[in-house]
Write a protein that holds these residues in place. Structure first.
Motif, mmCIF file in Angstrom:
data_model
loop_
_atom_site.group_PDB
_atom_site.id
_atom_site.type_symbol
_atom_site.label_atom_id
_atom_site.label_comp_id
_atom_site.label_asym_id
_atom_site.label_seq_id
_atom_site.Cartn_x
_atom_site.Cartn_y
_atom_site.Cartn_z
ATOM 1 N N THR A 191 119.897 99.969 82.492
ATOM 2 C CA THR A 191 121.053 100.443 83.252
ATOM 3 C C THR A 191 120.825 101.859 83.758
ATOM 4 N N ASP A 192 120.260 102.708 82.913
ATOM 5 C CA ASP A 192 119.981 104.084 83.326
ATOM 6 C C ASP A 192 118.952 104.133 84.457
ATOM 7 N N LEU A 193 117.988 103.217 84.432
ATOM 8 C CA LEU A 193 117.028 103.135 85.540
ATOM 9 C C LEU A 193 117.737 102.740 86.833
ATOM 10 N N TYR A 194 118.676 101.819 86.726
ATOM 11 C CA TYR A 194 119.470 101.445 87.898
ATOM 12 C C TYR A 194 120.266 102.644 88.412
ATOM 13 N N PHE A 195 120.787 103.445 87.486
ATOM 14 C CA PHE A 195 121.536 104.631 87.910
ATOM 15 C C PHE A 195 120.625 105.653 88.595
ATOM 16 N N GLU A 196 119.371 105.720 88.160
ATOM 17 C CA GLU A 196 118.427 106.596 88.855
ATOM 18 C C GLU A 196 118.247 106.131 90.300
ATOM 19 N N SER A 197 118.219 104.826 90.496
ATOM 20 C CA SER A 197 118.149 104.285 91.859
ATOM 21 C C SER A 197 119.421 104.601 92.630
ATOM 22 N N SER A 237 125.240 119.114 94.464
ATOM 23 C CA SER A 237 125.350 117.661 94.355
ATOM 24 C C SER A 237 124.226 117.097 93.495
ATOM 25 N N GLN A 238 122.998 117.554 93.752
ATOM 26 C CA GLN A 238 121.856 117.066 92.981
ATOM 27 C C GLN A 238 121.985 117.437 91.505
ATOM 28 N N LYS A 239 122.437 118.644 91.247
ATOM 29 C CA LYS A 239 122.595 119.099 89.863
ATOM 30 C C LYS A 239 123.629 118.249 89.133
ATOM 31 N N LEU A 240 124.736 117.955 89.808
ATOM 32 C CA LEU A 240 125.798 117.159 89.193
ATOM 33 C C LEU A 240 125.328 115.729 88.936
ATOM 34 N N LEU A 241 124.589 115.170 89.879
ATOM 35 C CA LEU A 241 124.116 113.797 89.743
ATOM 36 C C LEU A 241 123.026 113.653 88.688
ATOM 37 N N ARG A 242 122.203 114.668 88.559
ATOM 38 C CA ARG A 242 121.049 114.569 87.662
ATOM 39 C C ARG A 242 121.267 115.284 86.335
ATOM 40 N N ASN A 243 122.483 115.717 86.105
ATOM 41 C CA ASN A 243 122.802 116.406 84.849
ATOM 42 C C ASN A 243 122.716 115.440 83.670
ATOM 43 N N PHE A 271 122.233 100.000 92.500
ATOM 44 C CA PHE A 271 123.471 100.757 92.315
ATOM 45 C C PHE A 271 124.566 99.804 91.815
ATOM 46 N N GLY A 272 124.739 98.705 92.528
ATOM 47 C CA GLY A 272 125.750 97.733 92.125
ATOM 48 C C GLY A 272 125.468 97.145 90.756
ATOM 49 N N LYS A 314 127.135 107.034 84.253
ATOM 50 C CA LYS A 314 126.105 107.674 83.435
ATOM 51 C C LYS A 314 126.709 108.278 82.168
ATOM 52 N N ARG A 315 127.884 108.840 82.304
ATOM 53 C CA ARG A 315 128.566 109.407 81.137
ATOM 54 C C ARG A 315 128.953 108.297 80.151
ATOM 55 N N THR A 316 129.421 107.174 80.685
ATOM 56 C CA THR A 316 129.768 106.040 79.830
ATOM 57 C C THR A 316 128.542 105.526 79.093
ATOM 58 N N SER A 317 127.413 105.480 79.778
ATOM 59 C CA SER A 317 126.169 105.046 79.144
ATOM 60 C C SER A 317 125.827 105.936 77.952
ATOM 61 N N SER A 318 126.012 107.232 78.114
ATOM 62 C CA SER A 318 125.736 108.169 77.017
ATOM 63 C C SER A 318 126.650 107.907 75.822
ATOM 64 N N LEU A 319 127.924 107.659 76.102
ATOM 65 C CA LEU A 319 128.875 107.387 75.022
ATOM 66 C C LEU A 319 128.541 106.077 74.309
ATOM 67 N N LEU A 320 128.094 105.088 75.075
ATOM 68 C CA LEU A 320 127.741 103.799 74.475
ATOM 69 C C LEU A 320 126.545 103.934 73.544
ATOM 70 N N ARG A 321 125.625 104.835 73.867
ATOM 71 C CA ARG A 321 124.470 105.061 72.996
ATOM 72 C C ARG A 321 124.893 105.671 71.664
ATOM 73 N N GLU A 322 125.943 106.458 71.705
ATOM 74 C CA GLU A 322 126.368 107.183 70.508
ATOM 75 C C GLU A 322 127.269 106.352 69.600
ATOM 76 N N GLY A 323 128.013 105.411 70.179
ATOM 77 C CA GLY A 323 129.018 104.690 69.409
ATOM 78 C C GLY A 323 128.578 103.305 68.977
ATOM 79 N N ASN A 324 129.518 102.602 68.355
ATOM 80 C CA ASN A 324 129.293 101.223 67.926
ATOM 81 C C ASN A 324 130.119 100.310 68.823
ATOM 82 N N VAL A 325 129.474 99.743 69.822
ATOM 83 C CA VAL A 325 130.189 98.933 70.803
ATOM 84 C C VAL A 325 130.760 97.660 70.185
ATOM 85 N N LEU A 326 130.236 97.235 69.036
ATOM 86 C CA LEU A 326 130.727 96.017 68.390
ATOM 87 C C LEU A 326 132.036 96.238 67.639
ATOM 88 N N ASP A 327 132.441 97.484 67.517
ATOM 89 C CA ASP A 327 133.709 97.804 66.858
ATOM 90 C C ASP A 327 134.836 97.608 67.865
#
Length: 332
Positions: free
Chosen positions: A251-257, A326-332, A192-193, A284-297
């Motif tokens: 990171t997403d695997l860590y979030f699953e934990s 709670s489960q639905k919100l976390l696993r969405n 988690f940390g 998790k939402r930030t991870s999704s945004l990072l996949r879509e964007g160009n972090v080097l910009d």
């Protein structure tokens, strides 16, 4: 609003912790102060380590002096005036100026809690000291860590250890579980940390590069024919993307934990579960945004806007009393 310490210290905490304050202030009362104090102490050492001025040796001396003071190994208050006046963030300046008052809060806790706070802080500071030594021990404009093992070690020291600490506080003050579940909670708490730290690392690549440091391992970059300097050019994102996505996958695997961690918390612990849910959903939402964007910009920093954070807070408050929601919100 839930009060933690007093209006002055709470304002410093809010100003330095930003969105994480939303979780800290909602923690159950029996552990709210302990966790918040650890944050303030760790933020103090981080501010010392990241000071834009001062030699490496002077910052190392200040870190070690601060550590000794917190560990009750020295009665000498660390002299942080030269560092405090350099802070652009007013809350960070006040944090350094009020350090004696903040450290004195330790006196309010049991010996066991103080020992656990100091144990975790010592691990965090060891990571910050290692960081200072690593990024100043070689010549060059930008220095990378060498291996993924070093990256994992750093993530544990400065964040995975905090997951252990939260778990220790919860088990000592909030609830009891069987031995097998307890071990699972510690294992997933560390991940988690690490998840939260990896998000910071993967989001803040341009900012770290500007400070002459790169947390993307040099050995991994070399496999793509890249080096840390190449990450200054946003046009290299297509080449960098496979490696970047690999770290996002981790990171997403860590979030699953982290989700597993939350689901192991007794349902009646609404405040503790809610305080844990918020950073996971935001992360998790930030991870999704990072996949879509160009972090080097560097001119277009990727982050969640305040309106979305407010909406997330509302959703957590509405969902936390109910298992399925709670489960639905976390696993969405």
């Amino acid at each position: 609003m839930s009060r933690i310490f007093n209006s002055e210290i709470d304002a410093i905490l809010e100003g330095t912790s930003r969105s994480f304050y939303l979780s800290l202030k909602e923690l159950p009362r029996p552990i709210r102060k302990q966790v918040s104090l650890l944050y303030l102490l760790a933020r103090t050492s981080d501010t010392i380590a990241d000071s834009e001025r001062g030699s490496t040796s002077s910052r190392l001396d200040a870190l070690e002096s601060f550590n000794d003071f917190c560990m009750n190994k020295s009665d000498n208050l660390p002299v942080l005036k030269d560092i405090s006046i350099l802070q652009r963030n007013e809350s960070e300046r006040l944090l350094l100026e009020k350090i004696e008052q903040i450290v004195s809060i330790l006196e309010e806790f049991s010996e066991s809690d103080v020992e656990d706070i100091r144990k975790c802080l010592k691990i965090i500071i060891s990571g910050q000291i290692l960081d200072l030594e690593r990024f100043s021990s070689k010549r060059g404009n930008i220095i990378s860590i060498d291996t993924e093992k070093e990256l994992d070690d750093y993530a544990y020291r400065v964040a995975g250890s905090v997951g252990e600490f939260w778990t220790t506080m919860a088990l000592q003050h909030l609830f009891e579980i069987d031995e097998k579940s307890e071990q699972l909670l510690f294992d997933t708490g560390i991940k988690f940390g690490k998840a939260l730290q990896m998000i910071n690392i993967l989001r803040d690549i341009p900012a770290d590069l500007s400070l002459g440091r790169c947390y993307i391992p040099a050995s991994s970059l070399a496999d793509l024919g890249l080096n840390s300097v190449d990450l200054l050019d946003k046009r290299n994102m297509d080449i960098f993307r496979p490696l970047y996505n690999k770290y996002l996958d981790l990171t997403d695997l860590y979030f699953e934990s982290a989700v597993e961690y939350i689901e192991k918390i007794p349902h009646r612990q609404f405040r503790f579960r809610g305080a844990c849910m918020l950073p996971v959903i935001i992360g998790k939402r930030t991870s999704s945004l990072l996949r879509e964007g160009n972090v080097l910009d560097s001119e277009n920093r990727i982050k969640i806007d305040r309106s979305e954070i407010k909406k997330t807070v509302k959703n957590v408050v509405m969902a936390v009393p109910f298992r399925n929601s709670s489960q639905k919100l976390l696993r969405n």
